[in-house]
Design a protein around this motif. Structure first.
Motif, mmCIF file in Angstrom:
data_model
loop_
_atom_site.group_PDB
_atom_site.id
_atom_site.type_symbol
_atom_site.label_atom_id
_atom_site.label_comp_id
_atom_site.label_asym_id
_atom_site.label_seq_id
_atom_site.Cartn_x
_atom_site.Cartn_y
_atom_site.Cartn_z
ATOM 1 N N PHE A 153 1.192 -1.134 -0.161
ATOM 2 C CA PHE A 153 0.013 -0.249 -0.001
ATOM 3 C C PHE A 153 1.388 1.343 -0.448
ATOM 4 O O PHE A 153 0.020 2.275 -0.423
ATOM 5 C CB PHE A 153 -0.761 0.085 1.283
ATOM 6 C CG PHE A 153 -1.926 -1.384 0.862
ATOM 7 C CD1 PHE A 153 -2.645 -0.851 0.242
ATOM 8 C CD2 PHE A 153 -1.834 -2.175 1.539
ATOM 9 C CE1 PHE A 153 -4.659 -1.573 -0.240
ATOM 10 C CE2 PHE A 153 -3.113 -3.071 1.562
ATOM 11 C CZ PHE A 153 -4.060 -3.225 0.564
ATOM 12 N N ALA A 154 2.421 1.615 0.344
ATOM 13 C CA ALA A 154 3.181 2.030 -0.003
ATOM 14 C C ALA A 154 3.934 2.317 -1.494
ATOM 15 O O ALA A 154 4.564 3.264 -1.922
ATOM 16 C CB ALA A 154 4.763 2.522 0.363
ATOM 17 N N GLY A 155 3.445 1.593 -1.969
ATOM 18 C CA GLY A 155 3.926 1.303 -3.026
ATOM 19 C C GLY A 155 5.218 1.529 -3.571
ATOM 20 O O GLY A 155 5.504 1.540 -4.262
ATOM 21 N N LYS A 156 6.146 0.159 -2.424
ATOM 22 C CA LYS A 156 7.248 0.752 -2.135
ATOM 23 C C LYS A 156 8.326 -0.346 -2.174
ATOM 24 O O LYS A 156 6.784 -1.520 -1.343
ATOM 25 C CB LYS A 156 7.283 1.535 -1.345
ATOM 26 C CG LYS A 156 8.440 2.310 -1.324
ATOM 27 C CD LYS A 156 8.700 3.633 -0.539
ATOM 28 C CE LYS A 156 10.378 2.971 -0.327
ATOM 29 N NZ LYS A 156 10.252 3.782 1.000
ATOM 30 N N MET A 196 8.438 2.443 9.464
ATOM 31 C CA MET A 196 7.938 3.227 9.130
ATOM 32 C C MET A 196 9.003 3.992 7.774
ATOM 33 O O MET A 196 7.986 4.519 7.180
ATOM 34 C CB MET A 196 8.897 4.328 10.258
ATOM 35 C CG MET A 196 7.124 4.332 11.691
ATOM 36 S SD MET A 196 7.994 4.910 13.217
ATOM 37 C CE MET A 196 8.844 6.147 12.793
ATOM 38 N N LEU A 197 10.191 2.641 7.575
ATOM 39 C CA LEU A 197 11.341 3.821 6.163
ATOM 40 C C LEU A 197 10.609 3.307 5.368
ATOM 41 O O LEU A 197 10.764 3.654 4.186
ATOM 42 C CB LEU A 197 12.314 3.325 6.703
ATOM 43 C CG LEU A 197 12.812 4.174 7.974
ATOM 44 C CD1 LEU A 197 14.290 3.384 8.579
ATOM 45 C CD2 LEU A 197 13.571 5.374 6.914
ATOM 46 N N THR A 198 9.770 2.042 5.010
ATOM 47 C CA THR A 198 8.872 1.773 3.542
ATOM 48 C C THR A 198 8.157 2.620 3.610
ATOM 49 O O THR A 198 7.818 2.706 2.864
ATOM 50 C CB THR A 198 8.204 -0.163 4.617
ATOM 51 O OG1 THR A 198 9.043 -0.357 4.715
ATOM 52 C CG2 THR A 198 7.230 -0.612 3.285
ATOM 53 N N LEU A 199 7.162 2.849 4.449
ATOM 54 C CA LEU A 199 5.706 3.851 4.435
ATOM 55 C C LEU A 199 7.016 5.642 3.566
ATOM 56 O O LEU A 199 6.157 6.119 2.914
ATOM 57 C CB LEU A 199 5.047 4.566 5.408
ATOM 58 C CG LEU A 199 4.460 3.470 5.892
ATOM 59 C CD1 LEU A 199 3.993 3.218 7.345
ATOM 60 C CD2 LEU A 199 3.568 2.980 4.591
#
Lengths: 665, 361
Positions: free
Chosen positions: A323-326, A385-388
C-alpha cells in the motif's frame, strides 16, 4: 445415578444442564446467571440445528462433503480454519463484553456469580488463544504461503486435514461445554494445584485439558507441515533471500510451533495423569510440585506469544510494502530480526513468574533477556516506518489496521518493558496492568494483523473485494474500542486491581471500569461492522469483482494467478528471478504470459481423514471428560482403524485437468 | 541512584503530573493508599522511581513512532506531491540508528534492571537499626492468617505492624497458589502450599493500607482482602498486650474453620456461633452470603499452637499441647519450625519444599 446408566453416561447427569443450579437454589443472581448460560447454550443448539436444516433444505450435504470437508486443497482448509476462528471470535468477544459489563457494575456485587465469571475468563482466554488466534493464523498461512512460494499444496495435505479436524474437535468441545456445563475456572493457563483433582474435582478442568490438548496436537502437525513445505516445495529460483516476508514469518512460526507446542501437550497430559490416575506430579504432597507445571506451561507460553505475533508481522510487512507502492525497506534486517525474535522467544519464559520466589539474579537475567527482544522488534517497527517513507500511501482498510497497529503496538511494547523489570513487575504482576499489556500486544498485533490479512487476501480467495466503507468503520471502531477498553485497565492495574476478580470494593475503580465498558461496547459495534461488511460485500459481489487477481498492485506470486485461484494454483510452476517476484514480472512486462506447454498436473485425492479425526477427537475428549469409557475406547478404535486403513489406500493422487486458463483477454 | 530507595525521582515533575491526573479519580480516597504511586514505604517508593524511569527511558524509542507515523502517513499519502522512491530499500545511516539506538536503550535498561532487581529482592532483609518484626503468613481459602511468633498472637485478615521498623515475612499457603500483596508498601510474592517464600516490607509512618490475594483461587477470591495497620511503636506494644489479654482462643475449631472454604464474613459468623459449620464450608454459598459489614469483624487470637506455621508447611497436624500462651514472649518461637532457623538467608521454595521429611498428608 444407578448402575444401569452409569456405564453409559459416566458422571454426566442432569446437574450438567446450565439451569440446574438455579432450579436447586433459585436466588435472583442464580436465575440471572442461568438465563445467560441457558441463552448461550440454546444459541449453540439452535445454531447447530439451523445449519443442519439449512444444508438439508438446500441439498448441500453432498456439496459440503465433496467440495469442503474431504478436500485436501490447502486453500479450502485455510478458509475453513478462518471460518472457525471467526465463529469462535464472536463467542469470545461476547464473553469479553459480559465481563466488562460485570466489572462496570461490579462495585460490591454485579450480576454474575463468581463461578460463572470464572468460567467466562477461562473460556475467553482459552478460545482467543487456541480457537481464535491459532486457527486464524494457521488458516491464513495455509491459504497464502503455498501461493507465495509457488507450489500447488502443502507437503502433507491429509495431515493438514487432520490438523483442521483436531482444532475443530477442540473448539467443538468448548462449545459443548456451554450446553453440558461447567467449563474450568482455572484461567487459560490452568495452574495446578487449583486445577488439581483435590481443589477442582468436577468436569470443567477436564474439558479444558482435552480441548487444549487437541489444539496443541493440531498446531504441532501444522507447524511440521508448514516448515517442510517451505523447505522442500519452493518454486525454482525462490531462494531464501527471495522469500516474501510473510513466508519468512510463517517459517519462523512453524518452527516455533514444532518446538513450543509439545511442552504444553506434555503439561496437560501430565496434569491429566494427576487427575485421572493420581500421579501427584503437580500436587503439593507426595513429591509433586506445581512449579514444574508453571515452567512447562511457559516454555510453551512465551514462544506461543511469538507464534501469534510473527505471522501478523509478516502480513503487516506485505501490507506496508503493497500500500506504500514500495519495496520493503530493510528486507534483510527484517528477516534477521524475525529469526532473532524466534530464537530469543525461548529464553524469556521465566518473566511470567518473577514473583515465585527464585533468586534475584535469575530474575534479573530473564528481565534483561526479555528486553533484548525489544531490539529486533524495534528494528522492525522502524523498518516499516521507513517502508512508508517516500512511498505513495493508499489508506485502504488493511492499511488502516496496519497504521493503528504501528502506533498502538509500541505502547504495548513500552508496558512490556515495564513488566520486564522484575522490581516493577512485583507491583503490577497479576494485576489488570498485565491484562492491558497482553491485550495491547494481541489486539493491535495479532487481531489487527489477521483482519488486515483477511481484507488483503479476501479478493484473492473469492474473486471480489470486501466492501470498503464498512471495512473502514470496522477498523476505526476496533482501534477506538480497543483504546477505550484497555487503556483504563492500565490505570486499574497501577491502582492495584487484580485480574480475574468478579467484583471489587474500591469506589476509585469505578470510573475506569465504566470507561472500559464503553470501549467494549464499541468493540461489539466493530464486530457488527465486520458482519455487515461481509454481508454487503457478498450482496454487491458483482460490483467489487476482481477476477484477474491483482486488486492491490501486488508484489508476490499469489497475485499472479486468477481470483479465486484454480485448484492447482499454477497451471505451470513459475520460475522466480528475484524478490517481489510478481512485481518484477510486471516491471519487465513478463506478467500474464501464456506458457509454451501445459504439463499434466497431479493433485491429492479427497480423503475423509480430517472429518474422522474431528469426530473421534470430539468423542474421545468428551468421553474422557465425563468418564464414559466405552466412548473413549470406541473413538480410539475407530481412529486406529482409520489410520491403518489409510495406510492401505493407494488411490491418493488424483489427476486433474486445467479447467480454466489464467490468461486475461 | 537506583539502589538507594526514596531519593531523587519522588520530586520529579512528570510523575507528579501523572499522579495529579490519576488522583482526582481517586476522589476522597487519598487516604486509601491503593497504589505504589502513593508509596508508604521505602520499597514501594523505589518501585515508583523505577516505574517512571523505565517509562521515560523507553519513551526515547517509542515517542518517535507516535509522532512520525502520522506525519509520514500524511506527507506521503496517495496524491501528495512528496517524493516517491519505490526502489529505495536501504540506508546505512538509518540502519545504524535503528539498530544502535534500541541497543543503547536496552543496555541502559539492563543496567537499571540488574541493580534494581538485586536491591529490591523481596528476600533481602531491609537495612535498619532495629531488628525486624517476624511475621508468619498463611493463605487460606479465602482469608489470611498472620502469626506473630515473638508476640505469641495471631490475627486474621489484619496485618498489624510497627511503623518505621522492617517486617520480615515468611509465607505459605494452606490451599492453592496465592499472591500476597500490599501495593502501598512493596512487592507481591507468591505463596504456595508445602513451600515457604519470604518478603520484607516496611511502613514509613502509621496508616492503613489495603492488601489482598492477587492469584485467582476460586469463588471467594475477590473477597480475599486484608488490611495492614502500621502503628507507632507504643501503639503496637499496646495492641499486642490487648490481644494477649482480650483476644479469642485459638481452638481446633478455629483451625478447622480456617481450613474450610469460606470468606472472612462467613468465618466470623461461624466463630461467633451465629452460623452453622455446614453452610460456611460450602463453597457455592459464600458468594452472596457475605455481608460487607462483617468483613471488618476483627479476628484476633491471644495465642496459637507453637510451630503452627511449620506444621502447616509440613502438612502436619498442629501440636495443640504446646501453646504460645504458655511460653515466654521474649523467646522467638519460630525455632520450633522444621525449616532452617537461619531465616535471614533466602530459602528457595524448592529447597523449602524438600526440607520437611516424612510428610504425612
Amino acid at each position: 445415578m444407578n448402575d444401569s446408566t452409569h456405564w453409559l453416561l459416566g458422571r454426566l447427569d442432569a446437574s450438567a444442564l446450565p439451569f440446574w443450579d438455579a432450579l436447586q437454589h433459585p436466588t435472583t443472581k442464580n436465575v440471572i446467571n442461568a438465563v445467560i448460560a441457558s441463552g448461550a447454550a440454546s444459541m449453540v443448539v439452535l445454531g447447530a440445528i439451523a445449519v443442519v436444516i439449512g444444508l438439508t433444505w438446500t441439498r448441500r450435504w453432498g456439496w459440503l462433503w465433496r467440495e469442503w470437508l474431504t478436500s485436501p486443497d490447502h486453500k479450502k482448509i485455510g478458509i475453513m480454519f478462518i471460518a472457525l476462528a471467526l465463529v469462535m471470535l464472536a463467542r469470545a468477544v461476547i464473553e469479553a463484553v459480559l465481563m466488562r459489563l460485570q466489572q462496570a457494575l461490579g462495585l460490591d456485587g454485579g450480576f454474575l456469580t463468581a463461578e460463572h465469571f470464572g468460567q467466562l475468563f477461562t473460556t475467553h482466554g482459552t478460545i482467543m488463544v487456541f480457537f481464535m488466534a491459532m486457527p486464524f493464523l494457521t488458516g491464513i498461512i495455509n491459504y497464502v504461503m503455498p501461493l507465495q512460494i509457488g507450489t500447488r499444496d502443502l507437503s502433507f495435505p491429509v495431515m493438514n486435514q487432520i490438523s483442521l479436524g483436531l482444532t475443530a474437535a477442540g473448539a467443538a468441545l468448548v462449545m459443548i461445554s456451554l450446553v453440558l456445563a461447567p467449563f474450568s475456572t482455572g484461567g487459560w493457563t490452568g495452574y495446578p494445584s487449583f486445577t488439581g483433582r483435590a481443589a477442582n474435582p468436577g468436569a470443567g478442568v477436564d474439558y479444558w485439558i482435552w480441548a487444549v490438548t487437541l489444539s496443541t496436537l493440531s498446531s504441532t502437525l501444522s507447524g511440521i507441515n508448514f516448515a517442510v513445505t517451505i523447505y522442500k516445495r519452493r518454486a525454482p529460483g525462490m531462494r531464501w533471500m527471495r522469500l516474501p516476508l510473510f513466508t519468512w514469518t510463517a517459517l519462523c512460526t512453524a518452527i516455533l510451533m514444532i518446538f513450543a507446542m509439545p511442552p504444553l501437550t506434555v503439561a496437560t497430559a501430565l496434569l491429566a495423569l494427576d487427575r485421572y490416575l493420581d500421579f501427584h506430579l503437580f500436587t503439593a504432597d507426595l513429591g509433586g510440585n506445581m512449579m514444574n507445571y508453571i515452567n512447562l506451561f511457559w516454555a510453551f507460553g512465551h514462544p506461543e506469544v511469538y507464534i501469534l505475533i510473527l505471522p501478523a508481522f509478516g502480513i503487516f510487512s506485505e501490507v506496508f510494502s503493497t500500500f506504500a507502492g514500495k519495496t520493503l525497506y530493510g528486507y534483510k534486517a527484517l528477516v534477521i530480526a524475525t529469526l532473532a525474535i524466534a530464537v530469543l522467544s525461548f529464553t524469556v519464559w521465566l518473566h511470567h513468574f518473577f514473583t515465585m520466589g527464585q533468586s534475584a539474579h535469575i530474575n534479573a537475567v530473564f528481565g534483561i533477556a526479555t528486553m533484548l527482544i525489544g531490539i529486533p522488534t524495534g528494528v522492525k517497527i522502524y523498518d516499516w516506518m521507513l517502508t512508508l517513507f517516500r512511498g505513495r500511501i493508499r489508506m485502504s482498510v488493511p492499511m488502516i489496521y496496519a497504521s493503528g497497529f504501528l502506533m498502538l503496538f509500541v505502547l504495548g511494547g513500552l508496558t512490556g518493558i515495564v513488566l520486564a523489570v522484575p522490581s516493577v513487575d512485583y507491583q503490577v504482576h497479576n494485576s489488570l496492568f498485565l491484562v492491558a499489556h497482553f491485550h495491547n500486544m494481541l489486539i493491535p498485533g495479532l487481531l489487527f494483523g489477521m483482519l488486515a490479512g483477511t481484507n488483503f487476501w479476501f479478493p484473492k480467495a473469492f474473486g471480489f473485494r470486501l466492501e470498503e466503507r464498512w471495512g473502514r468503520r470496522a477498523a476505526y471502531a476496533w482501534i477506538i474500542g480497543f483504546m477505550l477498553a484497555f487503556f483504563p485497565l492500565y490505570a486499574l492495574g497501577v491502582l492495584g486491581m487484580p485480574r480475574r476478580t468478579v467484583a471489587f470494593f474500591t469506589p476509585a475503580y469505578l470510573p475506569w471500569t465504566l470507561t472500559a465498558l464503553v470501549g467494549a461496547t464499541i468493540v461489539l459495534l466493530a464486530m457488527a461492522c465486520l458482519v455487515i461488511q461481509l454481508w454487503v460485500s457478498v450482496r454487491d459481489r458483482h460490483l467489487n469483482a476482481m477476477p484477474i487477481g491483482d486488486p492491490w498492485d501486488g508484489r508476490s506470486l499469489e497475485w499472479a494467478v486468477s481470483s479465486p485461484p484454480p485448484e492447482y494454483n499454477f497451471p505451470v510452476i513459475p520460475e522466480v528471478y528475484g524478490r517481489d517476484a510478481f512485481m518484477l514480472e510486471k516491471e519487465r512486462g513478463k506478467a500474464y504470459q501464456v506458457p509454451d506447454e501445459f504439463p499434466d498436473i497431479v493433485l491429492p485425492a479427497n480423503s475423509p481423514m480430517g472429518v474422522i479425526f474431528a469426530v473421534t477427537g470430539t468423542a474421545m475428549a468428551f468421553g474422557l471428560t465425563w468418564y464414559q469409557w466405552w466412548m473413549v475406547l470406541l473413538a480410539a478404535g475407530v481412529t486406529l482403524v482409520a489410520v491403518i486403513a489409510r495406510g492401505f489406500c493407494r488411490n491418493t493422487p488424483a489427476p486433474c485437468r486445467v479447467k480454466r486458463c489464467v490468461v486475461p483477454t | 541512584m537506583f539502589n538507594t530507595p526514596g531519593c531523587g525521582l519522588s520530586r520529579w515533575a512528570p510523575s507528579r503530573l501523572i499522579i495529579g491526573l490519576l488522583l482526582p479519580l481517586i476522589a476522597g480516597c487519598s487516604d486509601a493508599h491503593l497504589s505504589f504511586l502513593d508509596p508508604q514505604g521505602p520499597i514501594a517508593a523505589a518501585q515508583r522511581q523505577h516505574f517512571w524511569w523505565v517509562i521515560a527511558i523507553t519513551l526515547t524509542v517509542v515517542l518517535p513512532v507516535l509522532v512520525l507515523t502520522p506525519l509520514i502517513l500524511w506527507r506521503y499519502r496517495y496524491g501528495s506531491r512528496a517524493r516517491y522512491r519505490p526502489q529505495w530499500e536501504f540506508s546505512l545511516r538509518a540502519d545504524l540508528a535503528i539498530w544502535g539506538i534500541p541497543l543503547v536503550v536496552v543496555a541502559v535498561l539492563a543496567t537499571l534492571t540488574w541493580r534494581s532487581t538485586i536491591a529490591l529482592d523481596p528476600y533481602r532483609p531491609l537495612a535498619s537499626d532495629q531488628p525486624p518484626l517476624e511475621v508468619e503468613v498463611v493463605g487460606f481459602d479465602w482469608k489470611w492468617l498472620f502469626l506473630y511468633p515473638e508476640q505469641g498472637i495471631a490475627t486474621v485478615d489484619e496485618l498489624v505492624i510497627p511503623a518505621g521498623r522492617p517486617v520480615s515475612l515468611r509465607l505459605t499457603s494452606a490451599s492453592v497458589m496465592q499472591g500476597f500483596f500490599v501495593p502501598a508498601l512493596g512487592s507481591q510474592i507468591d505463596v504456595m502450599n508445602h513451600m515457604v517464600t519470604r518478603l520484607h516490607l516496611e511502613a514509613d509512618a502509621p496508616g492503613v493500607f489495603p492488601g489482598r490475594n492477587m492469584q485467582y483461587s476460586g469463588t471467594g477470591f475477590y473477597r480475599q482482602r486484608f488490611v495492614t495497620r502500621a502503628l507507632s511503636a507504643d501503639a503496637f506494644a499496646d495492641f499486642t498486650h490487648q490481644v494477649r489479654a482480650q483476644g479469642r482462643a485459638f481452638t481446633p475449631e478455629v483451625f478447622s474453620q480456617l481450613m474450610a472454604k469460606n470468606t472472612h464474613a462467613a468465618l466470623a459468623r461461624a466463630l461467633d456461633g451465629s452460623d452453622s459449620v455446614a453452610s460456611t464450608s460450602h463453597a457455592g454459598q459464600t458468594d452472596d452470603a457475605g455481608n460487607p459489614a462483617d468483613d471488618s469483624t476483627p479476628l484476633r487470637f491471644k495465642h496459637f499452637p507453637s510451630g503452627l506455621f511449620g506444621a502447616i508447611v509440613a502438612h502436619r497436624a498442629p501440636d495443640w499441647g504446646q501453646d504460645t500462651a504458655s511460653l515466654s514472649t521474649t523467646r522467638p518461637l519460630s525455632s520450633h519450625s522444621p525449616l532452617p532457623a537461619n531465616s535471614s538467608l533466602s530459602i528457595h521454595p524448592a529447597l523449602a519444599a524438600a526440607a520437611p521429611t516424612g510428610v504425612t498428608p
